[in-house]
Write an enzyme that holds these catalytic residues in place. Structure first.
Site, PDB file in Angstrom:
ATOM      1  N   ARG B 257     120.784   7.785  90.913  1.00 53.13           N
ATOM      2  CA  ARG B 257     119.711   7.621  91.895  1.00 53.13           C
ATOM      3  C   ARG B 257     118.859   8.878  91.830  1.00 53.13           C
ATOM      4  O   ARG B 257     119.328   9.963  92.176  1.00 53.13           O
ATOM      5  CB  ARG B 257     120.335   7.453  93.279  1.00 53.13           C
ATOM      6  CG  ARG B 257     119.372   6.966  94.342  1.00 53.13           C
ATOM      7  CD  ARG B 257     119.977   7.098  95.721  1.00 53.13           C
ATOM      8  NE  ARG B 257     120.015   8.500  96.115  1.00 53.13           N
ATOM      9  CZ  ARG B 257     120.796   9.013  97.060  1.00 53.13           C
ATOM     10  NH1 ARG B 257     121.633   8.241  97.721  1.00 53.13           N
ATOM     11  NH2 ARG B 257     120.758  10.297  97.352  1.00 53.13           N
ATOM     12  N   HIS B 261     118.135   8.991  99.204  1.00 53.19           N
ATOM     13  CA  HIS B 261     118.600   7.679  99.633  1.00 53.19           C
ATOM     14  C   HIS B 261     117.420   6.827 100.074  1.00 53.19           C
ATOM     15  O   HIS B 261     117.271   5.680  99.691  1.00 53.19           O
ATOM     16  CB  HIS B 261     119.579   7.853 100.794  1.00 53.19           C
ATOM     17  CG  HIS B 261     119.924   6.585 101.478  1.00 53.19           C
ATOM     18  ND1 HIS B 261     120.611   5.576 100.840  1.00 53.19           N
ATOM     19  CD2 HIS B 261     119.666   6.140 102.731  1.00 53.19           C
ATOM     20  CE1 HIS B 261     120.765   4.567 101.686  1.00 53.19           C
ATOM     21  NE2 HIS B 261     120.205   4.880 102.833  1.00 53.19           N
ATOM     22  N   TYR B 269     121.793  17.553  98.840  1.00 52.74           N
ATOM     23  CA  TYR B 269     123.218  17.550  98.495  1.00 52.74           C
ATOM     24  C   TYR B 269     123.473  17.185  97.034  1.00 52.74           C
ATOM     25  O   TYR B 269     124.613  17.185  96.593  1.00 52.74           O
ATOM     26  CB  TYR B 269     123.948  16.560  99.422  1.00 52.74           C
ATOM     27  CG  TYR B 269     123.236  15.228  99.469  1.00 52.74           C
ATOM     28  CD1 TYR B 269     123.437  14.272  98.485  1.00 52.74           C
ATOM     29  CD2 TYR B 269     122.285  14.964 100.468  1.00 52.74           C
ATOM     30  CE1 TYR B 269     122.738  13.086  98.493  1.00 52.74           C
ATOM     31  CE2 TYR B 269     121.586  13.775 100.485  1.00 52.74           C
ATOM     32  CZ  TYR B 269     121.818  12.844  99.494  1.00 52.74           C
ATOM     33  OH  TYR B 269     121.103  11.674  99.498  1.00 52.74           O
TER      34      TYR B 269
HETATM   35  C1  LIG Z   1     128.169  -2.179 105.827  1.00 47.72           C
HETATM   36  C2  LIG Z   1     127.162  -1.087 105.772  1.00 47.72           C
HETATM   37  N1  LIG Z   1     127.491   0.144 106.184  1.00 47.72           N
HETATM   38  C3  LIG Z   1     126.595   1.148 106.161  1.00 47.72           C
HETATM   39  C4  LIG Z   1     125.330   0.938 105.706  1.00 47.72           C
HETATM   40  C5  LIG Z   1     124.301   2.078 105.725  1.00 47.72           C
HETATM   41  N2  LIG Z   1     123.892   2.382 104.342  1.00 47.72           N
HETATM   42  C6  LIG Z   1     122.789   1.850 103.805  1.00 47.72           C
HETATM   43  S1  LIG Z   1     122.640   2.188 102.172  1.00 47.72           S
HETATM   44  C7  LIG Z   1     124.033   3.171 102.215  1.00 47.72           C
HETATM   45  C8  LIG Z   1     124.507   3.810 100.959  1.00 47.72           C
HETATM   46  C9  LIG Z   1     124.700   2.772  99.897  1.00 47.72           C
HETATM   47  O1  LIG Z   1     125.198   3.337  98.739  1.00 47.72           O
HETATM   48  P1  LIG Z   1     125.396   2.479  97.452  1.00 47.72           P
HETATM   49  O2  LIG Z   1     126.113   1.212  97.775  1.00 47.72           O
HETATM   50  O3  LIG Z   1     126.006   3.353  96.435  1.00 47.72           O
HETATM   51  O4  LIG Z   1     123.937   2.038  97.016  1.00 47.72           O
HETATM   52  P2  LIG Z   1     122.733   3.017  96.632  1.00 47.72           P
HETATM   53  O5  LIG Z   1     121.926   3.151  97.874  1.00 47.72           O
HETATM   54  O6  LIG Z   1     123.305   4.277  96.141  1.00 47.72           O
HETATM   55  O7  LIG Z   1     122.012   2.285  95.568  1.00 47.72           O
HETATM   56  C10 LIG Z   1     124.584   3.191 103.481  1.00 47.72           C
HETATM   57  C11 LIG Z   1     125.781   3.933 103.869  1.00 47.72           C
HETATM   58  C12 LIG Z   1     125.013  -0.364 105.293  1.00 47.72           C
HETATM   59  N3  LIG Z   1     123.783  -0.688 104.858  1.00 47.72           N
HETATM   60  N4  LIG Z   1     125.937  -1.337 105.325  1.00 47.72           N
END
Ligand SMILES: Cc1ncc(C[n+]2csc(CCOP(=O)(O)OP(=O)(O)O)c2C)c(N)n1
Ligand SMILES: Cc1ncc(C[n+]2csc(CCOP(=O)(O)OP(=O)(O)O)c2C)c(N)n1
Ligand SMILES: [Mg+2]
Ligand SMILES: [Mg+2]
Lengths: 324, 338, 324, 338
Positions: B257, B261, B269
């Site tokens: 990424r 975020h 970080y």
């Molecule tokens: C069940 C749930 N818990 C928390 C979140 C909050 N949240 C949104 S994106 C994210 C990180 C997601 O990481 P990843 O699955 O690795 O996808 P990336 O964003 O890195 O592509 C979090 C914690 C969420 N969307 N859904």
């Protein structure tokens, strides 16, 4: 007319809808060869085969999610939760996925989740709950709660034909304990329409599900005292038949709401609130509720009996209201 | 752009699936990747101008995964993308105008302003819309592919999940269900090293996430997620396997990424060096270099694509800004289907 | 007294309780180095280290379950949901595991689940919900909803010291928008005690959370019309301060209930029902409610504005009730 | 009983852990297994007499798993048993009187009639009580062991799940969490071939459930679940590994559910031959034979144990039947802790 048990009413709706429309299929735990924990789906796998009566892995979120995905692609799944208590394991799928899709991007999610619910069977805290009020608070869902065999069939048929996710709460206590006339052939009870189970001019009793029978029994006893309680069986909770409720209360001037679910935050609160807001001028007494006490469902019979509404408790509330 | 020293594509570019691609297919993939990157950069600037409703989550650095994978699907197949898969939507014909209206909360957008981000679906196009709750779409995509089994159309469903989302219960429940019923399902883990601020060692303790495949009895594949052709090849094989009754495949695509975020996050970080390393492997630059090295992308064409993409985005932004917002009472509409 | 934002109130309670009692620890997604999506836990990992500020895998059921297990062994975990919307992913853990343990086998489950909730921030259907009513209906849980920085701190301190699972709904819209005086040192706001934010003799407004501020603003405007609305901030929903509500309504004769959550089946229904039952004789008008409309939370600003209660909508309801 | 031809114990009875067991330890295990079997048989007859409140789920055939595993725990360790693990409770000192009161819904029972079956916990004994929702106890047990890490007591938590329960999301979330934080946790899959009526091929598509260990980066072990000493050995090593900071272990114990899902279920769906085969491997008979073959269980002792066990059960049933039911208003008590 055929006389059926409540359980047969459900089975008959499933069978007939599966015959009528090949997009209808069932999925859930142990619903195939075993015919379901309560034998509701008995005989279906023999008639329709294992790709229309799916025995699933033990995973409620997957079951509901899979149903949602299949519904999106044009199928009409009917999910069986083994007990309604397990719907909490699929909660997110129901309230955030299935319920909100149509509002968000316009696709139809025609699916039914059958939830065997309710107490009185000494099932303890995890096999006795009435979870309807959580779903009652979720726009996008429909919620139905049949009280008779005819409604069990007619509301399930309506739910299967509905283009929205429908929570179908079938009361376990009624499965084999009640029997009534079910119209032959296509029998549809429209969602959102209440029925008056007993006319009466002295008070309106708003109830649904197994409590309909408890209220009818209490009303019989009350009659001996010269007081006539009208019993309104809501049949559907979401949407519910507000007009029928208000009309009755405006006529009788008194309202008693009875449900088996626990009191605080139960659906009865909403009905009481609506009556207090919209029938205020007609009220000749406080809006009363009889419901289970605010605890988990206890296991041992004397505790469960104390916990639940009963004919005596309903009768006492009726007498109290009558005397007001 | 090409000033940076770019790593070679290490794709198995000689794989049959990749060799079968016509020049036009390759250019379409290149175009989709460029469109994704440029569209998201425009979102970023609109975000900074305060024109976006809500947040912006870009897929910068992950374009090869979403474009390469979606390109492996047939038209009748089912796409269930996640929040960094705008590229997959473009492959399936998403219109920049629609997408821009979505981000600007316009009535013309696919959710009529009801929802934001990538949360739309198009049932006519077999595209399923995500909800924020990560993992929740997995069983839904499995159910869609089950329908494809039931109706005989053998539609393959392709769904995505992040390294973070892979920890959610529905990853397990959905993949297990898919495996038991051998539905035509492809699940791609976009392992981009972080879940919001959480690094992978706080997310899982297995070596690679693809190590989970064996525990479901499904086929597992790992792929360089910054190599669009490698992604395409692996996905194409998975789609074919699924359609032929071979059951689900779990694919782990390793990528990075490259932005925060979401746009409010400066990703303090993330070690700078790590970003530097991955920048060398930028999926678009690598693919561009590959195409150029193979005389598939003359500079004139490259410029033309760039111009077209930017013009489409200008048009989309312009269109969206001129499009009306919904009226308040429209909030009441559409809770239930007829 | 120190002036703090609502957000600082929460942070300060966490920090002080962690200093005071080493059994207190925090867990959640991105709460460590990142300090949480809203920076509520900022600085805690630096002071207390990674075994007291746990960055967890993305798995809400595990987070809540782990907290429950640690609480059973005598720890006092404080969970952060990244958004309250995600609590649906841990629903079963909360309502069937944490909430029912004490009733069933007598063990204490001292834990807090912090849920950043509420709309007004254009977060759309999944980053704006107010899920309190689901938990309000679960005996065994406590539910609190601070409206000020002082209460944010005092109620969180009380929640951490409570020996039961407490759902702590912190309103995102208030984080940085409000500032008020917070008593220095040990500041505990007892769970279950409401506060009158504005006295008034013409009607009682029952509310909580962010709507307290909306109601206060509406009451200011109403005053210009010579009408005094009393604003009761419930602060806790479960248990709630029934005596305070009834006392106020019995005095004013009119009740308006305001919440940001959607209307049907919201907690306001219960308050209306209780008023209709227990303050019936005192009522000079129907019990009114102002709440969000019964839809998912829409994303686009005009839709969200239409969806939510506002000063104007509350004022209109006040005027309506005053005129009754 | 010993008329049936019984398979040999194929346990690695020469493993160090097993060799370290004293004769008394072995007899205690034998006794716990007998107690479990006989107690449950008494439950069955009480059920048939209509004296049990609710259903009866026996662990018949699975006694080696629950007794062998729980015997590997230290006193300070945490036990989190599931619905067929009555044996584990007996190992930890559960009193037949308490258990009987529980099944009869008496006020004297550990839940004072509030809950039934195996749903009690005893926090003073580090025993966590299950809820019906399968899998929900996994993260809770992980959290308990995390507390053990935090407070320095290094308490190992041992938890169980069925072949069916292994499909639930919390299996995944809990085990993954445990792996990431390397908590001292042991999860035992009691693979007894059926989940209610559902056979394993409709539950999972991997070869063995232990194949999931690698996907979490935890140690995995498979064991003959009808061989109490083998179970003990594997669990003992897992407990020691956990305590030494080696992280969680996932153990799959293969066994067979010998009675219906619950007493109302005649398990018509289980092939008779399959039950017949497994009957040859009855864990109690095998262990009995092993002890006899090694001169560890003279007939006098065997008879004495049997007599004691049956007497304790008689006493318990008698005690429970004489114990008062709770009074209705007690239902109001205990919703909240002070
Ligand atoms: C069940 C749930 N818990 C928390 C979140 C909050 N949240 C949104 S994106 C994210 C990180 C997601 O990481 P990843 O699955 O690795 O996808 P990336 O964003 O890195 O592509 C979090 C914690 C969420 N969307 N859904
Ligand atoms: C989440 C959940 N779904 C459904 C059930 C109903 N149920 C109780 S036991 C059982 C079968 C369990 O099978 P398994 O996990 O293999 O354990 P076994 O009973 O075979 O020992 C089912 C479906 C449940 N208890 N929990
Ligand atoms: Mg990621
Ligand atoms: Mg099993």
């Amino acid at each position: 007319m055929a006389v059926m048990t409540y359980l047969e009413g459900i089975n008959s709706a499933l069978r007939e809808e599966m015959r009528r429309d090949e997009r209808v299929f069932c999925l859930g735990e142990d619903i195939g060869v075993y015919g379901g924990a309560f034998k509701i789906t008995k005989g279906l796998i023999e008639e329709f085969g294992p790709l229309r009566v799916l025995d699933t892995p033990l995973s409620e979120s997957a079951i509901v999610g899979v149903a949602t995905g299949a519904a999106l692609m044009g199928m009409r799944p009917v999910v069986e939760m083994q007990f309604s208590d397990f719907i909490t394991c699929a909660f997110n799928q129901v309230v955030n996925m299935s319920a909100k899709i149509h509002y968000r991007w316009g696709a139809r999610v025609p699916m039914v989740i059958r939830c065997p619910s309710g107490g009185g069977v000494h099932g303890g805290p995890f096999h006795s709950q009435n979870p309807e009020s959580w779903f009652f608070h979720v726009p996008g869902l429909k919620v139905v709660t049949p009280a008779t065999a005819a409604d069990a069939k007619g509301l399930l048929t309506a739910a299967i034909r509905d283009n929205n996710p429908v929570m179908y709460f079938e009361h376990k206590f009624l499965y084999r304990r009640i029997k009534d006339d079910v119209p032959e052939g296509d029998h549809v009870v429209p969602i959102g329409v209440a029925i008056c189970r007993r006319p009466g001019k002295h008070m309106s009793v708003i109830t649904y599900g197994s409590m309909v029978h408890v209220c009818l029994e209490a009303a019989e006893k009350l009659q001996a005292e010269g007081c006539e309680a009208e019993i309104i069986d809501l049949r559907s909770l979401l949407p519910f038949d507000k007009a029928a409720v208000l009309e009755s209360v405006q006529r009788t001037g008194k309202a008693l709401i009875v449900h088996e679910d626990t009191r605080t935050g139960g659906v009865g609160a909403e009905f009481a609130a609506i009556i207090a807001e919209e029938a205020f001028e007609s009220l000749d007494g406080p809006v009363r509720r009889v419901a289970s006490i605010d605890t988990p469902v206890p296991y041992s019979p004397p505790l469960e009996e104390f916990f639940m509404p009963s004919v005596d408790k309903v009768l006492a509330a009726m007498q109290d209201l009558a005397a007001y | 752009m090409s000033k940076v020293l770019v790593e070679e594509l290490n794709a198995s570019v000689h794989a049959d699936e990749v060799r079968a691609l016509a020049k036009n297919d390759l250019l379409a993939m290149y175009r989709a990747m460029r469109m994704t990157r440029e569209f998201e950069m425009r979102l970023v600037s609109l975000y900074r101008q305060g024109k976006i409703v809500g947040g912006v989550y870009t897929g910068t650095g992950n374009e090869a995964v979403s474009v390469g994978s979606a390109s492996a699907l047939g038209k009748d197949d089912i796409l269930a993308p996640m929040h960094r898969d705008l590229g997959a939507l473009f492959v399936r014909g998403e219109k920049p105008r629609d997408m821009m209206c979505q981000y600007l909360g316009r009535r013309n957008g696919p959710t009529r302003g009801k929802d934001g981000n990538m949360h739309q679906g198009y049932i006519e196009l077999n595209i399923l819309g995500m909800i924020s709750h990560l993992g929740a779409l997995i069983p839904v995509a499995v159910g869609a592919s089950l329908a494809g089994l039931m109706n005989g159309r053998k539609q393959v469903a392709m769904n995505y999940i992040g390294d973070g989302g892979s920890s959610i219960g529905e990853f397990h429940e959905g993949l297990n269900f898919a495996a038991v019923y051998k539905v035509p399902f492809v699940l791609i883990i976009e392992n981009n090293q972080f879940a919001y601020s959480t690094p992978t060692h706080l997310q899982y303790a297995c070596k690679d996430l693809v190590d989970r495949a064996v525990g479901y009895g499904v086929h597992g594949e790992m792929v360089d997620g910054n190599d669009v052709l490698a992604v395409y090849g692996v996905c194409k094989r998975a789609v074919e396997r699924a359609r032929d009754g071979g059951g689900p495949t779990l694919i782990e695509a390793k990528t990075m990424r490259m932005r925060g975020h979401s746009e409010h996050d400066d990703q303090f970080y993330v070690p700078k060096e790590l970003l530097g390393e991955w920048r060398q492997r930028d999926p678009i630059m690598r693919f561009e270099k590959y195409l150029q090295d193979h005389n598939l992308l003359p500079e004139t064409i490259r410029r033309e694509i760039e111009r077209e993409v930017l013009a489409e985005i200008d048009d989309a932004a312009d269109f969206a800004e001129r499009s009306p917002l919904p009226e308040g009472p429209e909030a009441l509409e559409g809770v239930y289907a007829d």
